[in-house]
Enzyme design. Structure first.
Site, short mmCIF file in Angstrom:
data_model
loop_
_atom_site.label_atom_id
_atom_site.label_comp_id
_atom_site.label_asym_id
_atom_site.label_seq_id
_atom_site.Cartn_x
_atom_site.Cartn_y
_atom_site.Cartn_z
N GLU A 1 -45.49 -34.25 7.22
CA GLU A 1 -45.48 -35.59 7.81
C GLU A 1 -45.55 -36.63 6.71
O GLU A 1 -45.32 -36.34 5.54
CB GLU A 1 -46.66 -35.73 8.78
CG GLU A 1 -48.02 -35.47 8.12
CD GLU A 1 -49.20 -35.80 9.02
OE1 GLU A 1 -49.34 -36.99 9.36
OE2 GLU A 1 -49.96 -34.87 9.37
N ASP B 1 -57.49 -29.70 16.73
CA ASP B 1 -57.33 -29.40 15.30
C ASP B 1 -58.34 -30.20 14.51
O ASP B 1 -58.65 -31.34 14.85
CB ASP B 1 -55.89 -29.68 14.82
CG ASP B 1 -55.46 -31.12 14.98
OD1 ASP B 1 -55.71 -31.92 14.05
OD2 ASP B 1 -54.87 -31.46 16.02
N ASP C 1 -48.08 -28.44 8.13
CA ASP C 1 -48.21 -29.85 8.50
C ASP C 1 -47.35 -30.66 7.53
O ASP C 1 -47.71 -30.86 6.38
CB ASP C 1 -49.69 -30.25 8.39
CG ASP C 1 -49.95 -31.73 8.71
OD1 ASP C 1 -48.98 -32.46 8.98
OD2 ASP C 1 -51.12 -32.13 8.68
#
Length: 275
Positions: free
Chosen positions: A165, A74, A163
């Site tokens: 986090e 990624d 994503d």
């Protein structure tokens, strides 16, 4: 009288000294405060796994690949123009590229990274770095789809990834309670599916998920798990998921980017792409 005056002068000297010491202590503290503010990265610079090393650390050595796992990578703007042919020749067969963050940022290298990975033969997808403290989940899902995060049934496009986090710009959970965070994520996932027909992948770390969602297990039935853990094994998964689909196992892989293992051979990567 002389003794009294002498004592008063001595007291005044002690008082002045105390004031100077206090002032010095205050001034000494200022650079540290300024440094702390300066350490906050600029908006838009976040990327997958940014908080994993800081909060989860690195434990053990990642296991080598085997025939049942497929290597992936990624990337974000931090990698600039990527040498995709080098990665392909090293065995990397799939990729995720950062497309957006919040509703205020698009990756300036997105076209080179997203199209370049496709052109060398990789199965690729786009990811969105969530900032739940800036706008709603629906707004960010729409922004993501409108700026590269869509999906097409061409056999080489993976569903978009959320994503979610640690917050690199402030409080770890973006100032939200656990139930508020779950609602925000649900808002994003529902909107993404309504726009694309696909269930988004969820990228997270077990420790963050536990802290900020209360280890909510309600998304596991539909949303593939992309787990981040820089260790010799994935460890405990978030609640509800019996297995991971992808594992980000290091932030310092060969060539560029974070490296990942897909939990299956290449035909399973294609299966996810095809829905």
């Amino acid at each position: 009288m002389l003794v009294h005056r002498s004592g008063s002068a001595r007291g005044r000297r002690f008082a002045v000294t105390g004031i100077l010491l206090a002032a010095f202590s205050l001034v000494s503290a200022l650079p540290a405060q300024a440094s702390s503010a300066a350490d906050t990265p600029p908006r838009g610079s976040a990327h997958m796994g940014m908080g994993v090393l800081e909060h989860d650390g690195r434990q053990g050595t990642p296991v080598p690949g085997d025939a049942t796992q497929t290597e992936g990578v990624d990337v974000s703007s931090h990698q600039g123009n990527v040498a995709w042919s080098t990665l392909w020749n090293s065995g990397v067969k799939w990729a995720y590229v950062k497309a957006t963050e919040g509703t205020y940022y698009t990756n300036p290298y997105f076209a080179q990274q997203y199209n370049g990975s496709y052109n060398v033969g990789m199965i690729r997808g786009a990811y969105h770095f969530a900032t739940p403290d800036t706008t709603s989940g629906a707004a960010q899902a729409n922004y993501f789809v409108d700026h590269g995060g869509g999906w097409s049934r061409d056999g080489k496009t993976l569903p978009g990834a959320l994503d979610i986090e640690w917050n690199p710009y402030g409080a770890a959970c973006y100032g939200k309670s656990q139930s508020q965070m779950v609602s925000w994520i649900r808002d994003f996932l529902n909107t993404y599916k309504a726009r694309t027909g696909r269930d988004a992948v969820i990228y997270t770390a077990t420790s963050w998920w536990t802290q900020c969602t209360g280890n909510y297990g309600g998304f596991a039935a539909n949303n593939p798990l992309w787990i981040a853990r820089y260790a010799s094994s994935v460890g405990t998964l978030p609640a509800g998921w019996p297995y991971y689909t992808m594992w980000q196992y290091t932030s310092s892989g060969p060539t560029v980017g974070d490296h990942n293992k897909f939990n299956g051979a290449l035909d399973r990567v294609r299966a996810l792409a095809n829905g």
